[in-house]
Design an enzyme around this catalytic site. Structure first.
Site, PDB file in Angstrom:
ATOM      1  N   GLU A  27      -6.514  -1.393   9.703  1.00 36.69           N
ATOM      2  CA  GLU A  27      -4.767  -1.100   9.903  1.00 36.69           C
ATOM      3  C   GLU A  27      -4.691  -0.573  11.143  1.00 36.69           C
ATOM      4  OE1 GLU A  27      -1.737   1.581   8.431  1.00 36.69           O
ATOM      5  OE2 GLU A  27      -3.176   1.844   6.566  1.00 36.69           O
ATOM      6  N   THR A  79       6.040   0.370   2.922  1.00 29.87           N
ATOM      7  CA  THR A  79       6.322  -1.309   4.147  1.00 29.87           C
ATOM      8  C   THR A  79       6.587  -1.770   3.017  1.00 29.87           C
ATOM      9  OG1 THR A  79       5.910  -0.223   6.090  1.00 29.87           O
ATOM     10  CG2 THR A  79       6.250  -2.704   5.678  1.00 29.87           C
ATOM     11  N   THR A 116       2.204   6.986   1.257  1.00 32.59           N
ATOM     12  CA  THR A 116       2.538   8.741   2.737  1.00 32.59           C
ATOM     13  C   THR A 116       3.259   8.891   0.975  1.00 32.59           C
ATOM     14  OG1 THR A 116       2.300   7.768   3.940  1.00 32.59           O
ATOM     15  CG2 THR A 116       4.046   8.898   4.612  1.00 32.59           C
ATOM     16  N   ILE A 136       1.155  -1.122  -0.022  1.00 31.23           N
ATOM     17  CA  ILE A 136      -0.203  -0.176  -0.108  1.00 31.23           C
ATOM     18  C   ILE A 136       0.463   1.173  -0.210  1.00 31.23           C
ATOM     19  CG2 ILE A 136       0.120   0.344   2.309  1.00 31.23           C
ATOM     20  CD1 ILE A 136      -2.883   0.659   0.389  1.00 31.23           C
TER      21      ILE A 136
END
Length: 440
Positions: free
Chosen positions: A279, A194, A160, A157
């Protein structure tokens, strides 16, 4: 044979009664613990120090269908059965999986006290795939889900950016249609992503609207990463969780088929928000287990460590520190269990509306309690807790991971504010509905 160290396990695993867990939950926990211990936890410290988890671990988990429990409950049963997946470990039927099973899985994966090794496996799977499952159209799902759900390909995902972290509405990565209308041309940067470095795809937030369109101009797009022209990626060295593969992604005129749009153009912000309950609950569970590992490790240490001619546990100040941190820890765990239970009993749309703000608060408080428990552990270990080897190496490693619990997934201060704003909004909406009903 010694009894379990106080605070080392949640109460339901210490033999205390609980109304939340059924025989199905207990059977699932007993089935997955040995697998996770053997294939991940026994090597977690070693792999985190090496700053990467070996590739075979991904295969070990995907071949055993042991990443599927990272997905939101209920699982995508129709898809899984199409792929020949009918059960999880322990004989749990995929249609019987609920958020209490999810809680158990996330808690077991974090039992090393380190989030990097499990995060290297779960983060992209847990948060990159759900928007495609929930909002992707049939052709997109048919193209990407079979390989993603079986682990043949990986996803992350990517929300950011260097200048837009918790401020999602100000994302600047653009996706502009090509003159032929067949592609989105993507330009921009994503940071702190990540699992990005290992991912074939990214479920990415992009701006399809004008620069000043704010949240209304955001869309989600499945962007190819590994080997895709115009994409460059490099790993970022962060203070903790280094083995999770935190990545900086640059996108320079990346051509993405328009068919890779997730759902409806301009609905990206809404799609992102519906992903946050899952999340933030997942993060809160893992972080609470980290706090448990830090505190119980310190508890065990002070029972055997002597100073001034007696065990540290005989010092009232030591007991006081343990008591304060322990009270916070067990209160947090009870709240985590409550959330998981509520989410397992509520339709997703209701849970998103009723629990959205409070789930942010749950995640924020988990970080604060980890800070308290990790700080307590380091202080009680003394010099050993400040040393990257020896008796205190684990609590030193956990302490470095505290910012990783308080910043990603919505930074602490933003979530505290969001929780109250959401509560006010919900209160006003319910009051308005009651007033309208009274007029009828």
């Amino acid at each position: 044979m010694a009894a379990p160290i106080p605070f080392s396990e949640p109460p339901w695993l210490m033999g205390l009664p609980s109304a939340h867990y059924t025989d199905s939950h207990r059977k699932f926990q007993k089935a997955i613990r040995p697998f996770i211990q053997k294939h991940l936890l026994d090597h977690a410290i070693e792999w985190d120090k090496a700053e990467t988890v070996p590739e075979h671990v991904w295969r070990d988990f995907t071949e055993a269908n042991m990443l599927l429990p990272t997905l939101p409950a209920p699982l995508p049963v129709a898809w899984l059965k199409r792929l020949g997946i009918h059960e999880l470990l322990g004989g749990l039927k995929v249609e019987d999986f609920d958020y209490m099973h999810s809680l158990i899985y996330a808690d077991e994966m974090a039992r090393s006290g380190l989030i990097g090794p499990p995060g290297s496996l779960t983060t992209g799977f847990a948060f990159g795939i759900p928007p495609i499952l929930k909002f992707g159209d049939k052709q997109l799902q048919e193209r990407v889900l079979p390989d993603l759900l079986t682990g043949k390909k990986r996803c992350c995902i990517a929300i950011t950016e260097p200048d837009a972290g918790s401020d999602v509405a100000n994302i600047t990565t653009t996706a502009v249609k090509s003159s032929c209308g067949k592609y989105y041309i993507v330009n921009g940067t994503k940071k702190w992503i990540t699992n990005g470095i290992w991912s074939d795809y990214s479920t990415m937030a992009v701006r399809t609207g004008s620069p000043g369109s704010g949240a209304a101009g955001l869309s989600l797009l499945v962007v190819p990463l590994k080997g895709c022209p115009g994409v460059s990626m490099r790993r970022l060295k962060v203070a903790g969780q280094v083995s999770a593969g935190t990545t900086y992604i640059e996108l320079d005129d990346v051509k993405v088929p328009v068919e890779n749009l997730v759902g409806v153009k301009g609905m990206g912000m809404r799609y992102i928000m519906t992903n946050f309950n899952h999340e933030r609950l997942s993060v809160a569970i893992s972080v609470t287990r980290q706090a448990r590992v830090a505190l119980s490790t310190a508890f065990e240490y002070v029972m055997k460590r002597e100073a001034f001619g007696k065990p540290l546990m005989d010092q009232p100040v030591v007991r006081h520190r343990l008591a304060k941190a322990g009270a916070l820890l067990e209160s947090q765990w009870a709240w985590v269990e409550q959330f998981a239970y509520q989410m397992s009993r509520m339709p997703k749309d209701d849970a998103d509306r009723e629990l959205g703000g409070m789930t942010g608060l749950l995640k924020a408080q988990a970080g604060m309690i980890l800070h308290e428990c990790a700080n307590t552990a380091v202080l009680l270990f003394g010099g050993n807790g400040y040393t990257r080897s020896g008796q205190g190496e684990l609590v030193e490693m956990i302490y470095r991971e505290v910012p990783g619990a308080r910043i990603p997934g919505g930074s602490e201060d933003v979530l505290l504010d969001l929780a109250v704003r959401q509560l006010v909004k919900l209160y006003q909406a319910k009051t308005k509905a009651l007033e309208a009903k009274a007029k009828i």
